[in-house]
Design a protein around this motif. Structure first.
Motif, PDB file in Angstrom:
ATOM      1  N   GLU A 136       0.838  -1.207   0.000  1.00  0.00           N
ATOM      2  CA  GLU A 136       0.000   0.000   0.000  1.00  0.00           C
ATOM      3  C   GLU A 136       0.868   1.248   0.000  1.00  0.00           C
ATOM      4  N   GLY A 137       1.970   1.196   0.757  1.00  0.00           N
ATOM      5  CA  GLY A 137       2.873   2.342   0.798  1.00  0.00           C
ATOM      6  C   GLY A 137       3.493   2.631  -0.553  1.00  0.00           C
ATOM      7  N   ARG A 138       3.889   1.579  -1.276  1.00  0.00           N
ATOM      8  CA  ARG A 138       4.482   1.784  -2.602  1.00  0.00           C
ATOM      9  C   ARG A 138       3.470   2.414  -3.559  1.00  0.00           C
ATOM     10  N   LYS A 139       2.243   1.895  -3.544  1.00  0.00           N
ATOM     11  CA  LYS A 139       1.214   2.469  -4.417  1.00  0.00           C
ATOM     12  C   LYS A 139       0.935   3.922  -4.050  1.00  0.00           C
ATOM     13  N   GLY A 140       0.867   4.182  -2.747  1.00  0.00           N
ATOM     14  CA  GLY A 140       0.582   5.532  -2.293  1.00  0.00           C
ATOM     15  C   GLY A 140       1.642   6.527  -2.726  1.00  0.00           C
ATOM     16  N   LEU A 141       2.905   6.130  -2.678  1.00  0.00           N
ATOM     17  CA  LEU A 141       3.978   7.039  -3.072  1.00  0.00           C
ATOM     18  C   LEU A 141       3.923   7.343  -4.570  1.00  0.00           C
ATOM     19  N   VAL A 142       3.646   6.331  -5.380  1.00  0.00           N
ATOM     20  CA  VAL A 142       3.513   6.578  -6.822  1.00  0.00           C
ATOM     21  C   VAL A 142       2.350   7.533  -7.080  1.00  0.00           C
ATOM     22  N   ALA A 143       1.234   7.287  -6.431  1.00  0.00           N
ATOM     23  CA  ALA A 143       0.067   8.151  -6.620  1.00  0.00           C
ATOM     24  C   ALA A 143       0.381   9.593  -6.246  1.00  0.00           C
ATOM     25  N   ASP A 154      -0.823   0.832 -11.372  1.00  0.00           N
ATOM     26  CA  ASP A 154      -0.779  -0.598 -11.697  1.00  0.00           C
ATOM     27  C   ASP A 154       0.334  -1.277 -10.890  1.00  0.00           C
ATOM     28  N   GLU A 155       0.301  -2.599 -10.888  1.00  0.00           N
ATOM     29  CA  GLU A 155       1.225  -3.364 -10.052  1.00  0.00           C
ATOM     30  C   GLU A 155       2.674  -3.171 -10.470  1.00  0.00           C
ATOM     31  N   GLU A 156       2.925  -3.072 -11.766  1.00  0.00           N
ATOM     32  CA  GLU A 156       4.307  -2.882 -12.221  1.00  0.00           C
ATOM     33  C   GLU A 156       4.854  -1.527 -11.768  1.00  0.00           C
ATOM     34  N   SER A 157       4.033  -0.479 -11.884  1.00  0.00           N
ATOM     35  CA  SER A 157       4.465   0.845 -11.435  1.00  0.00           C
ATOM     36  C   SER A 157       4.711   0.855  -9.933  1.00  0.00           C
ATOM     37  N   ALA A 158       3.826   0.178  -9.195  1.00  0.00           N
ATOM     38  CA  ALA A 158       4.012   0.111  -7.750  1.00  0.00           C
ATOM     39  C   ALA A 158       5.308  -0.617  -7.412  1.00  0.00           C
ATOM     40  N   LEU A 161       8.419   1.873  -9.563  1.00  0.00           N
ATOM     41  CA  LEU A 161       8.486   3.264  -9.100  1.00  0.00           C
ATOM     42  C   LEU A 161       8.264   3.359  -7.593  1.00  0.00           C
ATOM     43  N   GLY A 162       7.288   2.603  -7.091  1.00  0.00           N
ATOM     44  CA  GLY A 162       7.011   2.664  -5.661  1.00  0.00           C
ATOM     45  C   GLY A 162       8.191   2.203  -4.830  1.00  0.00           C
ATOM     46  N   SER A 163       8.860   1.151  -5.273  1.00  0.00           N
ATOM     47  CA  SER A 163      10.036   0.675  -4.552  1.00  0.00           C
ATOM     48  C   SER A 163      11.159   1.704  -4.600  1.00  0.00           C
ATOM     49  N   PHE A 164      11.297   2.394  -5.737  1.00  0.00           N
ATOM     50  CA  PHE A 164      12.304   3.451  -5.868  1.00  0.00           C
ATOM     51  C   PHE A 164      12.035   4.579  -4.881  1.00  0.00           C
ATOM     52  N   TYR A 165      10.780   5.052  -4.845  1.00  0.00           N
ATOM     53  CA  TYR A 165      10.446   6.126  -3.915  1.00  0.00           C
ATOM     54  C   TYR A 165      10.604   5.678  -2.464  1.00  0.00           C
TER      55      TYR A 165
END
Length: 206
Positions: A136-143, A154-158, A161-165
């Protein structure tokens, strides 16, 4: 509030003021006005209460970040702001400028979170709680950084990108805890990314 809510509020206050390892059940009772027996009745154990208090505080931090980055996104809106590389760099830098301000505002929370992370090896339930919060944290950061609804991530972006953030956020927290004056500025992060992608800037003397 009832005893359950009082205990949660008291535990959050103790965590931020004293840290994880120095907070005792009696500290929480004193801060909440409840009693020792109510900890077991409502939460099962002091550690369970501490876990819930930590993640409640982290949720409040996330809400603060969301409000702030949405304000940044609105103020950064303008022609070409979304599509161009320059516009994305401006948005990235503005977002991290505000994020660093929030790190300063919530230093106590990040200190206790780092302390809690170091405890996961001997606390499987705490490890599981962090593990459940990460997707949820990874998705939230991308958003937040890309100005889109969380349900559109989407799951790939999370994952990418989410892991990067999340890596940047965690690294920033560690650096600010150790040496706040040496923590890179948002502009430093933007320049580092530029150099990674395009190479060092040319020397004006060349």
């Amino acid at each position: 509030m009832g005893h359950r809510e009082d205990l949660l509020a008291g535990a959050k206050r103790c965590l931020l003021e004293k840290g994880w390892s120095r907070t005792t059940a009696r500290d929480i009772v004193a801060a909440s006005g409840a009693n020792l027996a109510s900890i077991g009745y409502h939460y099962g154990s002091k550690d369970a209460l501490m876990r819930e208090a930590l993640f409640a505080a982290m949720g409040e931090w996330a809400d603060d970040v969301e409000r702030s980055l949405k304000e940044e996104a609105r103020s950064a809106e303008g022609p070409g702001a979304e599509g161009s590389g320059a516009g994305r760099a401006v948005r990235f830098e503005a977002g991290w400028t505000r994020m660093l301000e929030l790190f300063g505002k919530h230093q106590a929370l990040w200190r206790v979170q780092l302390e809690a992370v170091m405890r996961v090896e001997g606390d499987p339930e705490l490890r599981a709680a962090f593990g459940q919060a990460q997707p949820e944290g990874r998705k939230g950061l991308v958003a937040l950084f890309h100005g889109i609804p969380e349900d559109e991530v989407d799951e790939e972006s999370a994952r990418i990108l989410g892991s990067f953030y999340m890596t940047l956020v965690g690294g920033m927290a560690v650096q600010m805890a150790i040496d706040p004056d040496a923590t890179p500025l948002a502009g430093d992060l933007t320049e580092a990314m530029r150099r990674i992608l395009t190479g060092p800037a040319a020397d004006p003397a060349d």
